[in-house]
Write an enzyme that holds these catalytic residues in place. Structure first.
Site, PDB file in Angstrom:
ATOM      1  N   ASP A  12       0.809  -1.228   0.000  1.00 37.36           N
ATOM      2  CA  ASP A  12       0.000   0.000   0.000  1.00 37.36           C
ATOM      3  C   ASP A  12       0.839   1.275   0.000  1.00 37.36           C
ATOM      4  OD1 ASP A  12      -2.207  -1.679   0.149  1.00 37.36           O
ATOM      5  OD2 ASP A  12      -2.195  -1.648   2.343  1.00 37.36           O
ATOM      6  N   LYS A  15       2.208   2.023  -5.154  1.00 37.91           N
ATOM      7  CA  LYS A  15       2.810   1.429  -6.371  1.00 37.91           C
ATOM      8  C   LYS A  15       1.915   1.628  -7.594  1.00 37.91           C
ATOM      9  CE  LYS A  15       2.857  -2.603  -4.274  1.00 37.91           C
ATOM     10  NZ  LYS A  15       2.574  -2.259  -2.881  1.00 37.91           N
ATOM     11  N   GLY A  39      -4.129  -4.447  -3.865  1.00 35.91           N
ATOM     12  CA  GLY A  39      -5.158  -3.445  -4.149  1.00 35.91           C
ATOM     13  C   GLY A  39      -4.439  -2.197  -4.612  1.00 35.91           C
ATOM     14  N   HIS A  40      -4.428  -1.976  -5.919  1.00 34.00           N
ATOM     15  CA  HIS A  40      -3.663  -0.841  -6.447  1.00 34.00           C
ATOM     16  C   HIS A  40      -4.629   0.250  -6.893  1.00 34.00           C
ATOM     17  CE1 HIS A  40       0.196  -3.393  -7.103  1.00 34.00           C
ATOM     18  NE2 HIS A  40      -0.285  -3.463  -5.887  1.00 34.00           N
ATOM     19  N   THR A  41      -4.574   1.365  -6.178  1.00 34.28           N
ATOM     20  CA  THR A  41      -5.557   2.434  -6.359  1.00 34.28           C
ATOM     21  C   THR A  41      -5.011   3.517  -7.280  1.00 34.28           C
ATOM     22  OG1 THR A  41      -6.285   1.988  -4.115  1.00 34.28           O
ATOM     23  CG2 THR A  41      -7.061   4.037  -5.100  1.00 34.28           C
ATOM     24  N   THR A 124      -5.630 -11.595   3.552  1.00 30.47           N
ATOM     25  CA  THR A 124      -6.717 -10.919   2.834  1.00 30.47           C
ATOM     26  C   THR A 124      -7.819 -11.907   2.447  1.00 30.47           C
ATOM     27  OG1 THR A 124      -5.606 -11.313   0.730  1.00 30.47           O
ATOM     28  CG2 THR A 124      -5.148  -9.209   1.813  1.00 30.47           C
ATOM     29  N   ARG A 138       2.944 -29.457  -5.899  1.00 27.69           N
ATOM     30  CA  ARG A 138       2.767 -30.076  -7.225  1.00 27.69           C
ATOM     31  C   ARG A 138       1.364 -30.653  -7.442  1.00 27.69           C
ATOM     32  NH1 ARG A 138       8.545 -32.931  -6.640  1.00 27.69           N
ATOM     33  NH2 ARG A 138       7.648 -33.141  -4.560  1.00 27.69           N
ATOM     34  N   GLN A 186       2.418  -6.176  -3.080  1.00 27.72           N
ATOM     35  CA  GLN A 186       2.850  -6.264  -1.684  1.00 27.72           C
ATOM     36  C   GLN A 186       4.153  -5.471  -1.498  1.00 27.72           C
ATOM     37  OE1 GLN A 186       1.844  -9.651  -3.174  1.00 27.72           O
ATOM     38  NE2 GLN A 186      -0.067  -8.647  -2.749  1.00 27.72           N
ATOM     39  N   THR A 262      -9.689  -5.042   1.201  1.00 29.01           N
ATOM     40  CA  THR A 262     -10.566  -5.609   2.226  1.00 29.01           C
ATOM     41  C   THR A 262     -11.341  -4.549   3.011  1.00 29.01           C
ATOM     42  OG1 THR A 262      -8.790  -5.541   3.843  1.00 29.01           O
ATOM     43  CG2 THR A 262      -9.036  -7.586   2.584  1.00 29.01           C
ATOM     44  N   GLY A 263     -10.981  -3.279   2.851  1.00 27.10           N
ATOM     45  CA  GLY A 263     -11.648  -2.202   3.597  1.00 27.10           C
ATOM     46  C   GLY A 263     -11.216  -2.118   5.055  1.00 27.10           C
ATOM     47  N   PRO A 265      -9.268  -1.157   8.461  1.00 25.27           N
ATOM     48  CA  PRO A 265      -8.443  -0.010   8.839  1.00 25.27           C
ATOM     49  C   PRO A 265      -6.977  -0.438   8.841  1.00 25.27           C
ATOM     50  CG  PRO A 265     -10.011  -0.574  10.589  1.00 25.27           C
ATOM     51  CD  PRO A 265     -10.135  -1.618   9.535  1.00 25.27           C
ATOM     52  N   ASP A 294       1.504  15.210   1.239  1.00 22.49           N
ATOM     53  CA  ASP A 294       0.403  16.123   1.558  1.00 22.49           C
ATOM     54  C   ASP A 294      -0.231  15.777   2.904  1.00 22.49           C
ATOM     55  OD1 ASP A 294      -0.247  13.765   0.076  1.00 22.49           O
ATOM     56  OD2 ASP A 294      -2.314  14.456  -0.150  1.00 22.49           O
TER      57      ASP A 294
HETATM   58  P1  IMO Z   1      -0.558  -4.242  -2.266  1.00 20.37           P
HETATM   59  O1  IMO Z   1      -0.067  -4.797  -3.563  1.00 20.37           O
HETATM   60  C1  IMO Z   1      -0.910  -4.530   2.065  1.00 20.37           C
HETATM   61  C2  IMO Z   1      -0.885  -8.553   3.817  1.00 20.37           C
HETATM   62  C3  IMO Z   1      -2.142  -9.012   4.485  1.00 20.37           C
HETATM   63  C4  IMO Z   1      -1.573  -9.944   5.548  1.00 20.37           C
HETATM   64  C5  IMO Z   1      -0.399 -10.596   4.832  1.00 20.37           C
HETATM   65  C6  IMO Z   1      -0.717 -11.953   4.218  1.00 20.37           C
HETATM   66  O2  IMO Z   1      -1.835  -3.500  -2.335  1.00 20.37           O
HETATM   67  O3  IMO Z   1       0.538  -3.453  -1.625  1.00 20.37           O
HETATM   68  P2  IMO Z   1      -2.148 -12.766   2.120  1.00 20.37           P
HETATM   69  O4  IMO Z   1      -3.570 -12.492   1.744  1.00 20.37           O
HETATM   70  O5  IMO Z   1      -1.166 -12.295   1.090  1.00 20.37           O
HETATM   71  O6  IMO Z   1      -1.884 -14.169   2.538  1.00 20.37           O
HETATM   72  O7  IMO Z   1      -1.910 -11.869   3.444  1.00 20.37           O
HETATM   73  O8  IMO Z   1      -0.037  -9.689   3.799  1.00 20.37           O
HETATM   74  N1  IMO Z   1      -1.032  -8.103   2.425  1.00 20.37           N
HETATM   75  C7  IMO Z   1      -1.006  -6.813   2.040  1.00 20.37           C
HETATM   76  N2  IMO Z   1      -0.930  -5.676   2.764  1.00 20.37           N
HETATM   77  N3  IMO Z   1      -0.919  -4.455   0.729  1.00 20.37           N
HETATM   78  C8  IMO Z   1      -0.977  -5.590  -0.023  1.00 20.37           C
HETATM   79  O9  IMO Z   1      -0.873  -5.547  -1.375  1.00 20.37           O
HETATM   80  C9  IMO Z   1      -1.062  -6.838   0.632  1.00 20.37           C
HETATM   81  N4  IMO Z   1      -1.153  -8.120   0.212  1.00 20.37           N
HETATM   82  C10 IMO Z   1      -1.119  -8.883   1.322  1.00 20.37           C
HETATM   83  O10 IMO Z   1      -2.850  -7.938   5.060  1.00 20.37           O
HETATM   84  O11 IMO Z   1      -1.053  -9.200   6.623  1.00 20.37           O
HETATM   85 MG    MG Z   2      -2.741  -1.735  -1.824  1.00 18.67          MG
END
Ligand code: IMO
Ligand code: MG
Length: 373
Positions: A12, A15, A39-41, A124, A138, A186, A262-263, A265, A294
Site C-alpha cells: 500500500d 505502487k 489493491g492498487h488504487t 486478505t 505439485r 505487496q 478488504t476495507g 483499517p 500532503d
Molecule cells: P498491495 O499490492 C498490504 C498482507 C495481508 C496480511 C499478509 C498476508 O496493495 O501493496 P495474504 O492475503 O497475502 O496471505 O496476506 O499480507 N497483504 C497486504 N498488505 N498491501 C498488499 O498488497 C497486501 N497483500 C497482502 O494484510 O497481513
Molecule cells: Mg494496496
C-alpha cells in the site's frame, strides 16, 4: 530502459499510483507476483479505480500492453470481472491484456482454506497462500490446464473481450524490443524470503520475483522502491513504529488508510528508516519514490525512527526492535523548494544510500513530482 516499481515496506505504498503515471512511457506493464491480495488504487480525473489483478496501466495510452506473469496466482472469476469493468470504461482495452498460461489459478476452496487457516496472519482471504501451497506441493492447476475444468468458461469470456492466454516464449521477442515496467505487489517486508516471517505473504515481492517469472531476458536497470513518508501495515505482526490511540486514529483518517482490497483499517506508524534501509539492501532497490507528503503537511515536527537499539540484519531482529526517534521539522506545504521537505528527503537518502527520484503530494498524476537533490 526497463524499470521495476517495488513496494519497499508492508504494501500500500502507492505502487499503482506511480506505475499508472509512468506507464505512458512503457510498452509493457508486467505484474509478476501475488494475486488479488493486491489493491492498487489509481485516481484518473477525480475518479477512483482499484486493480487487484490487472497491471496499473494508464489505458488512455493505446500503446501500453499488460502482462500477468507466471509467478502470479490468479482468481479467474475476479480477473473476468476486472476485464468486464475495464471494457466498460475503456472499450477495446482488453485486447492489450496478456496472461501467462503458466500462472497458477486460485480455486474457490483456496479462499475457504485461507479463512480457516490464516486469520492469525491477517490474510486478505483471497486464497493466495493455499494456491501457492498447491503449486509448491505439485497439485496446482495452471491457467493453461483449465481447458477441461469448470474454470474454462472464464477463459472463454475473457477471450471474447480480446484477452490473450500465451506462453512467455512467444511474446519474448516483442518484449525484448520494447520498454518494460515491472509492477510489484505487496512489499519487501511481506516477501516470503526476506519479510518478517511468518507475518508475510507467499510470493517473491522483491526483484527475485522478476527472475523467477522468467523475465531474465529483459531485466530492470533501475529498481524503484516506493514508501510513504510515514508507514502503514494491514494484518498481524511486529510494527515497531506503530502509533496507537487518538494520534493513530487521526493519521489514519487524514491519510484515508483503509484497505483497498478488504476495507480494513490500516495500522499506521512513523517512517522507519532502519526497516527501509533493510528493504533496500535485501531487494536490490536502487532508487526511492516517497508518497503522501500532503498528508503530513502542516505538522510542526515529524517523528522518524532513525535507529533501533540493535541494527536489524534479519527479519527476526524486527520482532524485538526498540525504535529511537528524531523529530524533523515539518513542512507547511508539500511542494518543490520547501526547505523542511528537502531536509526530510535528504535524511532518507542518507539513511538508505538511495536517491529519491519522485515524490507524490496527492492522488492524481499531476501530484507526482520528479525530485532532484
Ligand atoms: P498491495 O499490492 C498490504 C498482507 C495481508 C496480511 C499478509 C498476508 O496493495 O501493496 P495474504 O492475503 O497475502 O496471505 O496476506 O499480507 N497483504 C497486504 N498488505 N498491501 C498488499 O498488497 C497486501 N497483500 C497482502 O494484510 O497481513
Ligand atoms: Mg494496496
Amino acid at each position: 530502459m526497463n524499470i521495476a516499481i517495488l513496494g519497499a515496506m508492508w504494501g500500500d505504498e502507492g505502487k499503482g499510483h506511480i506505475t499508472h503515471h509512468l506507464s505512458k512511457d512503457y510498452d509493457w506493464v508486467i505484474r509478476f507476483n501475488g494475486g488479488a491480495n493486491a489493491g492498487h488504487t489509481i485516481y484518473r480525473d477525480g475518479k477512483k479505480y482499484v486493480h487487484n489483478l490487472l497491471p496499473s496501466v494508464d489505458w488512455r495510452n493505446q500503446n501500453t500492453k499488460a502482462y500477468l506473469g507466471a509467478g502470479m496466482v490468479i482468481d479467474l472469476e475476479k480477473l473476468r470481472d476486472e476485464v468486464y469493468t475495464l471494457e466498460k470504461d475503456f472499450p477495446g482495452a482488453s485486447k492489450r491484456i496478456y496472461v501467462d498460461k503458466s500462472a497458477f489459478v486460485v480455486l474457490p476452496e483456496h479462499k475457504e482454506e485461507d479463512k480457516k487457516e490464516n486469520a492469525h496472519i491477517g490474510s486478505t482471504n483471497r486464497g493466495i497462500g493455499p494456491a501457492y501451497r498447491a503449486k509448491i506441493s505439485r497439485r496446482g492447476i495452471r491457467v493453461g490446464d483449465c481447458v477441461n475444468s469448470d474454470l474454462f468458461g472464464y477463459l472463454i469470456q475473457m477471450g471474447n473481450c480480446g484477452v490473450r492466454f500465451v506462453d512467455l516464449l512467444n511474446v519474448r521477442d516483442e518484449m525484448t524490443r520494447g520498454k518494460l515496467l515491472y509492477e510489484g505487489a505487496q512489499g519487501v517486508l511481506l516477501d516470503i524470503n526476506h519479510g518478517i516471517y511468518p507475518f508475510v505473504s507467499c510470493s517473491d515481492c522483491t526483484i527475485g520475483g522478476i527472475y523467477s517469472g522468467g523475465f531474465h531476458f529483459a531485466p530492470p536497470k533501475r529498481i524503484y522502491g516506493v514508501a510513504k513518508c510515514y508507514t502503514t501495515k494491514v494484518g498481524e505482526g511486529p510494527f515497531p513504529t506503530e502509533i496507537h490511540g487518538e494520534e493513530g486514529n487521526d493519521l489514519r483518517k487524514r491519510g484515508n488508510e483503509y484497505g483497498a482490497t478488504t476495507g480494513r483499517p490500516r495500522r499506521v506508524g512513523w517512517l522507519d528508516l532502519p526497516a527501509l534501509n533493510y528493504a533496500c539492501k535485501v531487494s536490490g532497490i536502487t532508487d526511492l519514490i516517497l508518497t503522501k507528503f500532503d498528508i503530513l503537511a502542516g505538522m510542526e515536527n515529524v517523528p522518524v525512527c532513525n535507529k533501533y537499539e540493535k541494527v536489524p540484519t534479519s527479519p527476526s531482529d524486527f520482532m524485538s526492535a526498540e525504535p529511537e526517534y528524531v523529530k524533523l521539522p515539518g513542512w507547511a506545504k508539500a511542494e518543490k523548494g520547501n526547505k523542511e521537505l528537502t531536509d526530510f528527503i535528504r535524511t532518507v537518502q542518507k539513511a538508505t544510500g538511495c536517491y529519491v527520484n519522485y515524490i507524490s503530494t496527492g492522488t492524481e498524476s499531476k501530484d507526482i513530482l520528479p525530485w532532484y537533490g
